[in-house]
Design a protein around this motif. Structure first.
Motif, mmCIF file in Angstrom:
data_model
loop_
_atom_site.group_PDB
_atom_site.id
_atom_site.type_symbol
_atom_site.label_atom_id
_atom_site.label_comp_id
_atom_site.label_asym_id
_atom_site.label_seq_id
_atom_site.Cartn_x
_atom_site.Cartn_y
_atom_site.Cartn_z
ATOM 1 N N GLY A 50 0.804 -1.227 -0.055
ATOM 2 C CA GLY A 50 0.032 0.042 0.005
ATOM 3 C C GLY A 50 0.851 1.211 -0.017
ATOM 4 N N ASN A 51 1.990 1.421 0.657
ATOM 5 C CA ASN A 51 3.057 2.309 0.486
ATOM 6 C C ASN A 51 3.851 2.393 -0.483
ATOM 7 N N ARG A 52 4.026 1.313 -1.251
ATOM 8 C CA ARG A 52 5.047 1.485 -2.448
ATOM 9 C C ARG A 52 4.891 2.636 -3.450
ATOM 10 N N ARG A 53 5.986 3.344 -3.724
ATOM 11 C CA ARG A 53 5.805 4.075 -4.794
ATOM 12 C C ARG A 53 5.748 3.765 -6.272
ATOM 13 N N ARG A 54 4.706 4.206 -6.714
ATOM 14 C CA ARG A 54 4.756 3.917 -8.087
ATOM 15 C C ARG A 54 5.783 4.342 -9.208
ATOM 16 N N GLY A 55 6.093 3.814 -10.347
ATOM 17 C CA GLY A 55 7.145 4.493 -11.393
ATOM 18 C C GLY A 55 8.655 4.286 -10.607
ATOM 19 N N ASP A 56 9.474 4.646 -11.756
ATOM 20 C CA ASP A 56 10.725 4.455 -11.432
ATOM 21 C C ASP A 56 11.445 5.933 -11.454
ATOM 22 N N GLY A 57 10.704 6.848 -11.407
ATOM 23 C CA GLY A 57 11.312 8.327 -11.664
ATOM 24 C C GLY A 57 11.498 8.680 -12.809
ATOM 25 N N SER A 58 11.035 7.991 -13.720
ATOM 26 C CA SER A 58 11.554 8.290 -15.159
ATOM 27 C C SER A 58 10.691 9.854 -15.574
ATOM 28 N N VAL A 59 9.543 9.775 -15.101
ATOM 29 C CA VAL A 59 8.550 11.158 -15.543
ATOM 30 C C VAL A 59 9.446 12.463 -14.756
ATOM 31 N N SER A 60 9.806 12.123 -13.433
ATOM 32 C CA SER A 60 10.385 13.121 -12.814
ATOM 33 C C SER A 60 11.904 13.571 -13.559
ATOM 34 N N ILE A 61 12.332 12.713 -13.889
ATOM 35 C CA ILE A 61 13.810 12.983 -14.686
ATOM 36 C C ILE A 61 13.468 13.712 -15.758
ATOM 37 N N ALA A 62 12.536 13.437 -16.840
ATOM 38 C CA ALA A 62 12.295 14.072 -17.830
ATOM 39 C C ALA A 62 11.732 15.505 -17.892
ATOM 40 N N LEU A 63 10.922 15.635 -16.626
ATOM 41 C CA LEU A 63 10.304 16.818 -16.431
ATOM 42 C C LEU A 63 11.417 17.898 -15.931
ATOM 43 N N ALA A 88 25.918 22.204 -22.039
ATOM 44 C CA ALA A 88 24.908 22.100 -21.074
ATOM 45 C C ALA A 88 23.612 21.067 -21.413
ATOM 46 N N TRP A 89 23.470 20.946 -22.544
ATOM 47 C CA TRP A 89 22.515 19.755 -23.261
ATOM 48 C C TRP A 89 23.370 18.387 -23.098
ATOM 49 N N GLY A 90 24.715 18.500 -23.403
ATOM 50 C CA GLY A 90 25.454 17.264 -23.190
ATOM 51 C C GLY A 90 25.162 16.651 -21.773
ATOM 52 N N GLY A 91 25.265 17.507 -20.605
ATOM 53 C CA GLY A 91 24.991 17.110 -19.259
ATOM 54 C C GLY A 91 23.985 16.683 -19.101
ATOM 55 N N ILE A 92 22.756 17.157 -19.625
ATOM 56 C CA ILE A 92 21.506 16.885 -19.441
ATOM 57 C C ILE A 92 21.131 15.415 -20.167
ATOM 58 N N ILE A 93 21.779 15.151 -21.415
ATOM 59 C CA ILE A 93 21.532 13.940 -21.889
ATOM 60 C C ILE A 93 22.298 12.760 -21.038
ATOM 61 N N ALA A 94 23.555 12.998 -20.474
ATOM 62 C CA ALA A 94 24.115 12.268 -19.732
ATOM 63 C C ALA A 94 23.510 11.912 -18.499
ATOM 64 N N VAL A 95 22.973 12.579 -17.873
ATOM 65 C CA VAL A 95 22.016 12.323 -16.450
ATOM 66 C C VAL A 95 20.740 11.387 -16.994
ATOM 67 N N ASN A 96 20.112 11.708 -18.148
ATOM 68 C CA ASN A 96 18.841 10.842 -18.618
ATOM 69 C C ASN A 96 19.431 9.671 -19.064
ATOM 70 N N LEU A 97 20.581 9.547 -19.777
ATOM 71 C CA LEU A 97 21.233 8.209 -20.326
ATOM 72 C C LEU A 97 21.700 7.472 -19.213
ATOM 73 N N ALA A 98 22.085 8.076 -17.974
ATOM 74 C CA ALA A 98 22.681 7.256 -16.811
ATOM 75 C C ALA A 98 21.454 6.800 -15.946
ATOM 76 N N HIS A 99 20.268 7.413 -15.993
ATOM 77 C CA HIS A 99 19.120 7.027 -15.418
ATOM 78 C C HIS A 99 18.326 5.858 -16.113
ATOM 79 N N ALA A 100 18.423 5.857 -17.624
ATOM 80 C CA ALA A 100 18.044 4.957 -18.437
ATOM 81 C C ALA A 100 18.671 3.463 -18.363
ATOM 82 N N LEU A 101 20.071 3.862 -18.251
ATOM 83 C CA LEU A 101 20.900 2.606 -18.055
ATOM 84 C C LEU A 101 20.911 1.897 -16.603
ATOM 85 N N GLY A 102 20.569 2.709 -15.669
ATOM 86 C CA GLY A 102 20.353 2.237 -14.331
ATOM 87 C C GLY A 102 19.102 1.463 -14.253
ATOM 88 N N ARG A 103 18.048 2.021 -14.889
ATOM 89 C CA ARG A 103 16.887 1.033 -15.033
ATOM 90 C C ARG A 103 16.827 -0.423 -15.503
#
Length: 108
Positions: A50-63, A88-103
């Motif tokens: 009942g307390n488990r969070r839904r999702g994996d944070g992908s929406v938060s990372i994207a937004l 700047a955008w290279g850093g943002i892309i790196a964060v998103n890639l790291a999140h995707a690969l971590g999943r």
């Protein structure tokens, strides 16, 4: 971000570096707080269904990426031109890639 941009207009170019640094520090503090909260939640271990969070944070990372990307684009392009914009955008892309690969990594 709006306050920083308005302060930049009011104070002029001589304060621009300090304003950008202050803005980046605030973003860094926000990201650090969110990462720490996520780590605390992960360290808490399994939660009842009942307390488990839904999702994996992908929406938060994207937004978050889009929210940070807009002011960073303006600041980076204004300060360093195309090179700053790409960095700047290279850093943002790196964060998103790291999140995707971590999943994709199996969690034990």
């Amino acid at each position: 971000m709006r306050a920083t941009l308005e302060a930049r207009r009011d104070l002029g170019l001589e304060y621009e570096a300090a304003l950008v640094e202050s803005f980046v520090d605030r973003i860094d503090a926000t990201i650090t707080a969110r990462v720490r909260a996520e780590l605390r939640a992960a360290d808490a271990g399994p939660q009842p269904p009942g307390n488990r969070r839904r999702g994996d944070g992908s929406v938060s990372i994207a937004l978050g990426s889009l929210g940070i990307g807009v002011p960073l684009t303006a600041i980076a392009a204004g300060e360093a031109g195309t090179a700053g914009l790409l960095l700047a955008w290279g850093g943002i892309i790196a964060v998103n890639l790291a999140h995707a690969l971590g999943r994709r990594r199996p969690h034990n």
